[in-house]
Design a protein around this motif. Structure first.
Motif, PDB file in Angstrom:
ATOM      1  N   GLY A 139      39.208  43.558  50.697  1.00 43.07           N
ATOM      2  CA  GLY A 139      39.309  42.703  49.554  1.00 43.07           C
ATOM      3  C   GLY A 139      38.162  42.995  48.606  1.00 43.07           C
ATOM      4  O   GLY A 139      38.375  42.462  47.349  1.00 43.07           O
ATOM      5  N   GLU A 140      37.136  43.700  48.804  1.00 45.20           N
ATOM      6  CA  GLU A 140      36.183  44.012  47.813  1.00 45.20           C
ATOM      7  C   GLU A 140      36.329  45.436  47.340  1.00 45.20           C
ATOM      8  O   GLU A 140      35.530  45.764  46.372  1.00 45.20           O
ATOM      9  N   TYR A 141      37.437  46.065  47.762  1.00 45.27           N
ATOM     10  CA  TYR A 141      37.537  47.471  47.208  1.00 45.27           C
ATOM     11  C   TYR A 141      36.378  48.555  47.238  1.00 45.27           C
ATOM     12  O   TYR A 141      35.990  48.994  46.585  1.00 45.27           O
ATOM     13  N   THR A 142      35.687  48.238  48.566  1.00 48.62           N
ATOM     14  CA  THR A 142      34.306  48.825  48.683  1.00 48.62           C
ATOM     15  C   THR A 142      34.343  49.212  50.216  1.00 48.62           C
ATOM     16  O   THR A 142      35.034  49.023  51.085  1.00 48.62           O
ATOM     17  N   THR A 143      33.251  49.814  50.438  1.00 52.76           N
ATOM     18  CA  THR A 143      32.630  49.909  52.050  1.00 52.76           C
ATOM     19  C   THR A 143      31.174  49.533  52.071  1.00 52.76           C
ATOM     20  O   THR A 143      30.534  49.317  51.131  1.00 52.76           O
ATOM     21  N   TYR A 144      30.743  48.894  53.427  1.00 58.86           N
ATOM     22  CA  TYR A 144      29.464  48.717  53.586  1.00 58.86           C
ATOM     23  C   TYR A 144      28.855  50.095  54.255  1.00 58.86           C
ATOM     24  O   TYR A 144      29.358  50.179  55.428  1.00 58.86           O
TER      25      TYR A 144
END
Length: 162
Positions: free
Chosen positions: A85-90
């Motif tokens: 949903g954030e178009y990213t990775t942690y």
């Protein structure tokens, strides 16, 4: 000599970088390869006293690249959680820079290969470990990446998790 991290608020402390180096089992070694192309190769390693140790064959692309230019970097990805949903990775990762030296001294080489053996086969008996090492001793070399610069970075979401 080494660049400062652009997003330094995401930087990991040196001690955290060392914890990541100690707990992980593989990383990617980046070298200067043939014809000016970068050569990145995944490998198993052990971290000890500011150095990364790994074994390699006596011939091949990796050893040729090391002999040609001993400067290298080594990267470990410790965390990579996709957040759709954030178009990213942690993420959390560590990068080490330094120079590689092939260990020539028999005692140094034996000490390093024993550390590798304990890391990857901790329950193996000392007798079996030494037998395995001795059976392939002439067919491998041990390299040490002496770390000159170590940095780690994590996603901003991991700094102060909710």
């Amino acid at each position: 000599m080494f660049r400062k991290m652009r997003r330094n608020k995401q930087a990991l402390a040196f001690e955290e970088c060392e914890k990541i180096l100690n707990k992980n089992t593989s990383g990617v070694l980046a070298l200067s390869g043939d014809n000016g192309y970068p050569y990145a190769v995944p490998l198993s390693y052990v971290y000890s006293s500011g150095s990364i140790y790994f074994h390699c064959a006596l011939e091949g692309h990796k050893i040729d690249a090391i002999k040609s230019c001993n400067k290298a970097s080594f990267c470990i990805i410790d965390k990579d959680t996709i957040v759709p949903g954030e178009y990213t990775t942690y993420f959390r990762s560590v990068v080490a820079f330094g120079k590689i030296h092939i260990l020539e001294d028999t005692e140094d080489k034996m000490e390093a290969i024993k550390k590798l053996a304990v890391k990857y086969s901790p329950l193996e008996s000392t007798e079996n470990t030494l037998e395995t090492i001795n059976s392939s001793w002439e067919r491998f070399c041990i390299a040490r990446l002496s770390i000159e610069h170590l940095s780690g970075k994590q996603a901003k979401e991991l700094i102060n998790p909710v």
